[in-house]
Scaffold this motif. Structure first.
Motif, PDB file in Angstrom:
ATOM      1  N   SER A  86       0.833  -1.210   0.000  1.00 26.23           N
ATOM      2  CA  SER A  86       0.000   0.000   0.000  1.00 26.23           C
ATOM      3  C   SER A  86       0.866   1.258   0.000  1.00 26.23           C
ATOM      4  CB  SER A  86      -0.928  -0.001   1.217  1.00 26.23           C
ATOM      5  OG  SER A  86      -1.747  -1.153   1.229  1.00 26.23           O
ATOM      6  N   ILE A  89       2.608   1.802  -3.491  1.00 32.03           N
ATOM      7  CA  ILE A  89       1.689   2.324  -4.508  1.00 32.03           C
ATOM      8  C   ILE A  89       1.381   3.791  -4.254  1.00 32.03           C
ATOM      9  CG2 ILE A  89      -0.651   2.143  -5.425  1.00 32.03           C
ATOM     10  CD1 ILE A  89      -0.485  -0.855  -4.966  1.00 32.03           C
ATOM     11  N   ARG A  93       3.127   6.204  -7.016  1.00 32.58           N
ATOM     12  CA  ARG A  93       2.097   6.744  -7.905  1.00 32.58           C
ATOM     13  C   ARG A  93       1.584   8.106  -7.427  1.00 32.58           C
ATOM     14  NH1 ARG A  93       4.110   3.698 -10.846  1.00 32.58           N
ATOM     15  NH2 ARG A  93       3.179   1.870 -11.862  1.00 32.58           N
ATOM     16  N   GLU A 166      -1.137   0.404 -17.454  1.00 30.99           N
ATOM     17  CA  GLU A 166      -2.160   0.929 -16.555  1.00 30.99           C
ATOM     18  C   GLU A 166      -3.009   1.981 -17.269  1.00 30.99           C
ATOM     19  OE1 GLU A 166      -0.307   0.532 -12.112  1.00 30.99           O
ATOM     20  OE2 GLU A 166       0.371   2.195 -13.331  1.00 30.99           O
ATOM     21  N   ARG A 176     -10.004   1.444 -10.916  1.00 25.39           N
ATOM     22  CA  ARG A 176      -8.680   1.329 -10.302  1.00 25.39           C
ATOM     23  C   ARG A 176      -8.442  -0.046  -9.696  1.00 25.39           C
ATOM     24  NH1 ARG A 176      -7.568   7.127  -7.203  1.00 25.39           N
ATOM     25  NH2 ARG A 176      -7.592   8.435  -9.104  1.00 25.39           N
ATOM     26  N   TRP A 177      -9.467  -0.613  -9.052  1.00 25.94           N
ATOM     27  CA  TRP A 177      -9.305  -1.917  -8.439  1.00 25.94           C
ATOM     28  C   TRP A 177      -9.059  -2.995  -9.487  1.00 25.94           C
ATOM     29  CZ3 TRP A 177      -7.784  -4.882  -4.862  1.00 25.94           C
ATOM     30  CH2 TRP A 177      -8.222  -6.199  -4.756  1.00 25.94           C
ATOM     31  N   THR A 179      -7.799  -2.524 -12.494  1.00 26.67           N
ATOM     32  CA  THR A 179      -6.470  -2.284 -13.051  1.00 26.67           C
ATOM     33  C   THR A 179      -5.389  -2.829 -12.133  1.00 26.67           C
ATOM     34  OG1 THR A 179      -7.233  -0.306 -14.209  1.00 26.67           O
ATOM     35  CG2 THR A 179      -4.859  -0.511 -13.821  1.00 26.67           C
ATOM     36  N   PHE A 180      -5.555  -2.612 -10.844  1.00 22.71           N
ATOM     37  CA  PHE A 180      -4.562  -3.119  -9.894  1.00 22.71           C
ATOM     38  C   PHE A 180      -4.540  -4.644  -9.880  1.00 22.71           C
ATOM     39  CE2 PHE A 180      -3.812  -4.804  -5.614  1.00 22.71           C
ATOM     40  CZ  PHE A 180      -2.484  -4.418  -5.433  1.00 22.71           C
ATOM     41  N   ARG A 181      -5.726  -5.248  -9.859  1.00 20.14           N
ATOM     42  CA  ARG A 181      -5.820  -6.709  -9.737  1.00 20.14           C
ATOM     43  C   ARG A 181      -5.392  -7.431 -11.008  1.00 20.14           C
ATOM     44  NH1 ARG A 181     -10.066 -10.222 -10.706  1.00 20.14           N
ATOM     45  NH2 ARG A 181     -11.407  -8.426 -11.185  1.00 20.14           N
ATOM     46  N   THR A 184      -1.509  -4.313 -12.560  1.00 22.24           N
ATOM     47  CA  THR A 184      -0.392  -3.902 -11.711  1.00 22.24           C
ATOM     48  C   THR A 184       0.155  -5.042 -10.866  1.00 22.24           C
ATOM     49  OG1 THR A 184      -1.386  -1.697 -11.577  1.00 22.24           O
ATOM     50  CG2 THR A 184       0.361  -2.214 -10.013  1.00 22.24           C
ATOM     51  N   LEU A 185      -0.728  -5.725 -10.147  1.00 23.42           N
ATOM     52  CA  LEU A 185      -0.273  -6.775  -9.227  1.00 23.42           C
ATOM     53  C   LEU A 185       0.460  -7.915  -9.936  1.00 23.42           C
ATOM     54  CD1 LEU A 185      -0.124  -7.726  -6.327  1.00 23.42           C
ATOM     55  CD2 LEU A 185      -2.357  -8.821  -6.607  1.00 23.42           C
TER      56      LEU A 185
END
Length: 269
Positions: A86, A89, A93, A166, A176-177, A179-181, A184-185
């Motif tokens: 957390s 990021i 970012r 992204e 955003r969630w 994209t992260f899942r 990004t992750l």
């Protein structure tokens, strides 16, 4: 047209390198060899035997200390990795440069302070809050000082990641969630895994904080091993150390393989 490059030669560098690695790893080799010693006296070799490994694995106090260390390290690893992820990021970012510098300093502060100072401060804090449960105290303390160790690999991986994917995900109306899942992750997972393994090893290896904060029923493996050393070295202690070396090499190898595979996959078009 060929160009000749002169390679500088440093006399004595080879023997110095060999001496350095001998100095670094010879004590570990001695521990491994004497863990197979049949004699109870650790420094006197009389024959090959595996009895001390069996004795170590049957030692109930040792197994309880190992279980305590594993439980604390597992919980501390999960908590510190989530906090580090957390923070990485938010910092990498983030748009505010001053916020980024200040936040990195705060996250990495446990690395800059002597561990004995951090351990004493934590002990005083828990005394003021009247937290007497040894497992809870150790878990909170380990999660705190393991966070910067998990943060550094994650931050490095996130800094090396391009924003193009992204941005493409956002162009396809992903929130955003998502994209992260989905983006990004997976890309930073090698860094997350390396940070988690590093935090786990640091927690398992910690002695100073564990020695100050542990109570009855919450003795960790390093604290237990120290109690054995105070009574004198034995082949059983060598066997325990050898098992820890093998476990550390296994975790380090897995982390290296994951990081290497992630780098290769990221480099492929």
């Amino acid at each position: 047209m060929s160009t000749r490059h002169d390679v500088k030669h440093y006399p004595g560098l080879g023997p110095l390198t060999i001496f350095f690695f001998l100095y670094l790893y010879a004590p570990l080799a001695v521990i491994v060899v004497y863990s197979f010693n049949a004699n109870r006296v650790a420094g006197v070799w009389t024959g090959f035997s595996l009895q001390w490994y069996g004795s170590a694995l049957k030692n109930s106090a040792l197994m309880n200390a190992l279980e305590t260390s594993l439980v604390i390290a597992a919980i501390a690893t999960v908590v510190s990795t989530l906090i580090a992820l957390s923070a990485a990021i938010a910092i990498i970012r983030g748009k505010n440069v001053r916020f980024r510098k200040f936040s990195e300093t705060v996250v990495n502060l446990p690395l800059l302070l002597p561990e004995i100072v951090l351990a004493v401060a934590t002990l005083i804090l828990f005394s003021l809050l009247d937290i007497q449960n040894g497992m809870l105290r150790l878990t909170i303390a380990h999660a705190a000082f393991c966070t910067p160790f998990a943060f550094l690999p994650i931050r490095a991986r996130l800094q090396g990641m391009s924003l193009d994917l992204e941005e493409a995900s956002a162009d396809l109306y992903a929130n955003r969630w998502t994209t992260f899942r989905r983006v990004t992750l997976p890309l930073i997972f090698p860094g997350v895994f390396s940070g988690a393994m590093l935090a786990f090893l640091i927690s398992m290896d910690d002695f100073i904080t564990s020695n100050l904060l542990s109570t009855g029923g919450s003795t960790t493996l390093p604290v237990y091993i120290f109690s054995l050393i105070r009574a004198g070295t034995s082949p059983e202690l060598n066997a325990i150390a050898t098992l820890l070396i093998l476990a550390s090499l296994f975790l380090a190898t897995v982390a290296l393989l994951v990081a290497t595979r992630g780098t290769r996959d990221h480099a492929e078009p």
